[in-house]
Design an enzyme around this catalytic site. Sequence first.
Site: not given
Length: 260
Positions: A142, A155
Site C-alpha cells: 500500500s 495497517y
Amino acid sequence: MIKGKTALVTGSTSGIGLAIAHALAREGANIVLNGFGDKTEIEKIRASVEKDFRVKALYSPADMTKPADIADMIHTTEKQFGALDILINNAGIQFVANVEDFPIEKWDAVVATNLSSSFHTIRAAVPGMKKQKWGRIINIASAHGLVASTQKVAYVAAKHGLVGLTKVVAMETANDGITCNAICPGWVLTPLVQQQIDARAKASGTSVKEEAIKILAEKQPMHEFTKPENIGAFTVFLCSDAAETITGAALSIDGAWVAQ
Ligand code: NAD
C-alpha cells in the site's frame, strides 16, 4: 509466459484480489482462489473463471491468520497443479483507531492477515519455485507501506513490514529465477475503502459522494481512484519476461500520493 502456469491469489473473493485473478486467468494461468464470503457466490466466481477464461480454478477456504491452513493451501495447490508458479499475497483487512484505543485483538488480526500470512505463504512456496528455477511473488502492500496516516497503526506497521519482507525475499532468491516485488496502491474503490467512506459520511453527516472526493483530495494529488483492473494489468506485467530483473521493488500506483 503466463499461459499454463499456476497462480494463487490470497483474498481473491473480492476487490483487488479478484481483479488480479481475472487478469492472470485472461493470460491463461490456472487459478487458486481464496478468501471469505458466501459459499454460493464463491462457487459462482470459481465456475465463471473456468468458463470465461478456459482455465482450471480451485477455491481454498484457508484462513490467512492460520499458518496450518496456509501450509495446507500451498501443499494442495502444488499437488493439484504440479507447481505453484505465481504467488499473489493480497488478503488484507483494516481497522481504524488512535493507538491508545486500538484493541489488542485488532492489532493481532491486522498484523496476522496483512503481514504474517505473506511470510507463511512465501516460506512454503519458495522451495518449489527454487527447484523449478522460476517464480513470481507479488505482495500487495500500500502507499501505507511507504508513508503513514493517523489511526492506522497496525495497517501501516504491517504494510511497512511487508515491504521489508519483500526486499529480503528478493535478495535471497535473486539468482533462482524468482522475483519478489511489492505493489503499493493509493486509493482503490473496493469494499475495504467503501466501508471507510461510509463510516466517515455517517460520522460527519456528509454524503458518501462528498466523503469520497474528500478522502482522495486529502492524500492524492490526482483525484481519481485506481481501478482494481489496473492493478491486475500491473501484476500481469510483473509476471512477464520483460519484468525478469525487477525484484525487491516497492512499486507505487497511487496518483502521486507518496511523491509529496
Ligand atoms: P477487500 O475487502 O475488497 O478484499 C479483501 C479480501 O481479503 C477479501 O477477499 C477477503 O475475503 C479476504 N480476506 C480478509 N481476511 C482474510 C483471511 N483471514 N483469510 C483469507 N482471506 C481474507 O479489500 P481490497 O481493497 O481489495 O484489498 C486487497 C488488498 O489491497 C489488501 O491487502 C489491502 O490492504 C490492499 N490495498 C487496498 C487499497 C484500497 O484502496 N482498496 C489500497 C492499498 C492497498
